[in-house]
Design a protein around this motif. Structure first.
Motif, PDB file in Angstrom:
ATOM      1  N   PHE A   1      -4.896   6.051   6.730  1.00 56.96           N
ATOM      2  CA  PHE A   1      -3.416   5.930   6.241  1.00 56.96           C
ATOM      3  C   PHE A   1      -3.583   5.379   4.653  1.00 56.96           C
ATOM      4  CE2 PHE A   1      -2.096   6.757  10.271  1.00 56.96           C
ATOM      5  CZ  PHE A   1      -1.359   7.881  10.090  1.00 56.96           C
TER       6      PHE A   1
ATOM      7  N   ARG B   1       7.976  11.472   4.181  1.00 57.10           N
ATOM      8  CA  ARG B   1       7.980  10.216   4.988  1.00 57.10           C
ATOM      9  C   ARG B   1       7.242  10.640   6.399  1.00 57.10           C
ATOM     10  NH1 ARG B   1      12.357   5.996   5.924  1.00 57.10           N
ATOM     11  NH2 ARG B   1      11.387   5.119   3.764  1.00 57.10           N
TER      12      ARG B   1
ATOM     13  N   CYS C   1      -5.112   7.513   2.004  1.00 58.25           N
ATOM     14  CA  CYS C   1      -4.116   8.555   1.410  1.00 58.25           C
ATOM     15  C   CYS C   1      -3.048   8.218   0.770  1.00 58.25           C
ATOM     16  CB  CYS C   1      -3.821   9.366   2.757  1.00 58.25           C
ATOM     17  SG  CYS C   1      -5.114  10.133   3.325  1.00 58.25           S
ATOM     18  N   GLU C   2      -2.450   6.713   1.416  1.00 55.94           N
ATOM     19  CA  GLU C   2      -1.310   6.204   0.478  1.00 55.94           C
ATOM     20  C   GLU C   2      -1.781   5.918  -0.987  1.00 55.94           C
ATOM     21  OE1 GLU C   2      -0.064   2.957   3.168  1.00 55.94           O
ATOM     22  OE2 GLU C   2       0.692   4.405   4.404  1.00 55.94           O
TER      23      GLU C   2
ATOM     24  N   SER D   1       0.807  -1.283  -0.155  1.00 64.19           N
ATOM     25  CA  SER D   1      -0.225  -0.138  -0.018  1.00 64.19           C
ATOM     26  C   SER D   1       0.874   1.355   0.116  1.00 64.19           C
ATOM     27  CB  SER D   1      -0.954  -0.054   1.254  1.00 64.19           C
ATOM     28  OG  SER D   1      -0.141   0.259   2.383  1.00 64.19           O
ATOM     29  N   LYS D   2       2.026   1.292   0.334  1.00 58.77           N
ATOM     30  CA  LYS D   2       2.637   2.279   0.452  1.00 58.77           C
ATOM     31  C   LYS D   2       3.360   2.923  -0.982  1.00 58.77           C
ATOM     32  CE  LYS D   2       3.058   1.555   4.991  1.00 58.77           C
ATOM     33  NZ  LYS D   2       2.647   2.386   6.049  1.00 58.77           N
ATOM     34  N   ASP D   3       4.282   3.577  -1.124  1.00 59.38           N
ATOM     35  CA  ASP D   3       4.510   4.063  -2.381  1.00 59.38           C
ATOM     36  C   ASP D   3       4.892   2.952  -3.476  1.00 59.38           C
ATOM     37  OD1 ASP D   3       7.863   5.203  -1.955  1.00 59.38           O
ATOM     38  OD2 ASP D   3       6.994   3.467  -1.521  1.00 59.38           O
TER      39      ASP D   3
ATOM     40  N   SER E   1      -0.234   7.366  -4.578  1.00 53.99           N
ATOM     41  CA  SER E   1       0.027   6.308  -5.471  1.00 53.99           C
ATOM     42  C   SER E   1      -0.577   6.671  -7.062  1.00 53.99           C
ATOM     43  CB  SER E   1      -0.164   4.887  -5.310  1.00 53.99           C
ATOM     44  OG  SER E   1       1.003   4.794  -4.211  1.00 53.99           O
TER      45      SER E   1
ATOM     46  N   SER F   1       4.432   5.977   7.045  1.00 59.99           N
ATOM     47  CA  SER F   1       3.415   6.144   5.949  1.00 59.99           C
ATOM     48  C   SER F   1       4.298   7.032   4.686  1.00 59.99           C
ATOM     49  CB  SER F   1       2.119   6.721   6.373  1.00 59.99           C
ATOM     50  OG  SER F   1       1.336   6.881   5.131  1.00 59.99           O
ATOM     51  N   ASP F   2       4.416   6.424   3.597  1.00 53.00           N
ATOM     52  CA  ASP F   2       4.899   7.124   2.628  1.00 53.00           C
ATOM     53  C   ASP F   2       3.861   7.851   1.830  1.00 53.00           C
ATOM     54  OD1 ASP F   2       7.714   6.802   3.071  1.00 53.00           O
ATOM     55  OD2 ASP F   2       7.540   4.534   2.593  1.00 53.00           O
ATOM     56  N   GLN F   3       3.921   8.709   1.545  1.00 55.59           N
ATOM     57  CA  GLN F   3       2.891   9.443   0.729  1.00 55.59           C
ATOM     58  C   GLN F   3       3.490  10.458  -0.013  1.00 55.59           C
ATOM     59  OE1 GLN F   3      -0.426  11.160   3.186  1.00 55.59           O
ATOM     60  NE2 GLN F   3      -0.238   9.128   4.253  1.00 55.59           N
TER      61      GLN F   3
END
Lengths: 387, 72
Positions: free
Chosen positions: A139, A324, A142-143, A36-38, A147, A317-319
């Motif tokens: 989270f 970060r 938003c992630e 789910s992260k970047d 992306s 969380s990477d957005q």
């Protein structure tokens, strides 16, 4: 992952007998954050994210591809399909599944994100120009929004809160995250909920509670998760929010049944004696090790681990690249007293969450060089908080 | 016993530093300090003392990117 780590801990702590891990997915345990992260930019191959089986856990029987159907704690058995498997000790690590929205409309075109297969399906749908409506501004929502924007999609986010990630981050940081997402072209529809999915065979749009109709090629339901506890029904357990554990991760005082990972509700001595579930990647490992150690001690007659379990909650969380979010502690407990500790809200910043004047949680956006310091401050709470 | 760190996977989360502070450190910018010593994309340590095994195995477990390998 919690199951693997628990198996490893049971072995490391001296249990030499038979060890079976039962899992509903076909694959060996794999690392989910990458989904789910970047990393949605390019979903990794399953083989790249399957955990290495550590030396301590090589002598384990993996029974994969079928979920556990039922446990009988009195008879000490679990049932998988029509096979009944007896046990001396049980580790509950069945985790969570995405909550689904029970509103009318077609099912095709609706996505969740939890498994590798979910991520592959969603990634294939995130083509440039695709109209993506994300339900939920937590989270994961938003992630996925970040992306999808990076991949060139049109992105609308729908949620009942007044700012993104309102729980647990609160209005101050939530408003700042909204500003950052909007500067990348994400459109928010807050204070509303979806009322219907439009379309005949596949989703073509989402109707909101204020009457707005958003066109959609892709819908992502990111509205939280629910614990997979149904297989424990009928044993008289309190399953209202995961599985209730003591600070040795033992389920309601049963010395032969422990729980770990997202499903476990347990007290953390860094804060107080209230049992809470913690859906953090690092906590899955921390609780699994403790559960495995406690269970192995019970099975081998060794001394139990010392009381007082005080793992430092942490998540990230990477957005968008170069931005970060990191957190240590329990920000949700300090929502009444939120202050900028250093930096600038519009740039790199550290925000502190306080309860009774004491720091209980921090969130950093950037300022990575300060992370170790703040983690240390939170960890130093051990022994302070327990009345 | 040696450790290897795949620096193409590592994203400087620092969980290894909390698990094995005698082996891993972050610099003032929050980057993994041993990047400076690596030849290319793979860092390989010198032979580490056996007393560090529990710590480095813990570090390998808690790495969010699973970038650390303990050899030997």
């Amino acid at each position: 992952m919690a199951g693997l780590r628990a198996a490893e801990a049971v072995r490391k702590n001296g249990w030499a007998g038979e060890l079976i891990v039962i899992g509903d997915e076909d694959a060996m345990p794999y690392n989910r954050p990458a989904l789910s992260k970047d990393a949605l930019q390019q979903v990794p191959e399953l083989a790249e994210i399957v955990f290495r089986v550590p030396r301590a856990a090589t002598d384990v029987r993996w029974r994969l591809g079928r979920p556990v159907a039922h446990a009988d704690l009195a008879a000490r058995t679990v049932t998988v399909e029509d096979e009944t498997i007896p046990w001396d000790g049980l580790v509950v690590a069945t985790g969570l599944r995405p909550r689904r929205l029970a509103i009318p409309g077609p099912a095709a075109g609706r996505h969740v994100i939890r498994t590798h297969a979910d991520a592959c399906r969603l990634r294939a749908a995130l083509t440039p120009g695709a109209r993506v409506v994300i339900i939920g501004a937590g989270f994961i929502g938003c992630e996925v929004a970040a992306s999808a924007r990076t991949l060139g999609c049109e992105v609308d986010v729908v949620a009942p809160e007044s700012v993104p990630i309102e729980r647990p981050l609160g209005p101050l940081l939530g408003a700042e995250l909204r500003r950052r997402h909007e500067s990348h072209g994400v459109r928010f529809h807050l204070g509303v909920v979806p009322s219907a999915f439009l379309g005949t065979f596949a989703v073509e749009g989402v109707e909101l509670s204020d009457g707005t109709r958003l066109p959609a090629d892709v819908v992502v339901e990111a509205v939280g998760c629910q614990p997979n506890v149904e297989w424990l029904d009928g044993n008289g357990l309190d399953l209202r929010d995961g599985v209730l554990c003591d600070d040795l991760m033992r389920v309601e005082g049963r010395p032969d049944v422990v729980a770990c990972g997202d499903i476990a509700r347990f007290p953390n001595a860094l804060f107080d004696d209230v049992a809470r579930r913690v859906e953090h990647w690092t906590m899955a490992g921390d609780t699994a090790k403790r559960a495995g150690a406690a269970l192995a001690a019970q099975l081998t007659g060794a001394e139990l681990p010392e009381r007082g379990f005080a793992p430092v909650p942490s998540f990230w969380s990477d957005q968008y690249y170069g931005f970060r979010i990191q957190s240590f502690g329990a920000v949700g407990l300090g929502g009444e007293d939120v202050r900028v500790l250093e930096g600038e809200l519009g740039d790199e910043v550290v925000v502190g969450y306080h309860r009774d004047g004491q720091l209980v949680g921090v969130v950093l956006i950037g300022l990575a060089g300060r992370a170790a310091h703040y983690r240390g401050v939170i960890a130093a709470r051990a022994g302070v908080a327990v009345a | 016993m040696k450790i290897e760190v795949d620096l193409t996977k590592c994203q400087d989360h620092g969980q290894c530093v909390f698990a094995a502070p005698d082996v891993f450190a972050l610099d003032d910018d929050g980057k993994l300090a041993l990047r400076a010593e690596a030849q290319g994309d793979l860092y390989v340590s010198d032979e580490l003392d056996e007393s560090l095994r529990d710590d480095v195995e813990e570090a390998a477990d808690v790495c969010p990117l699973q970038a650390i390998l303990v050899r030997g």
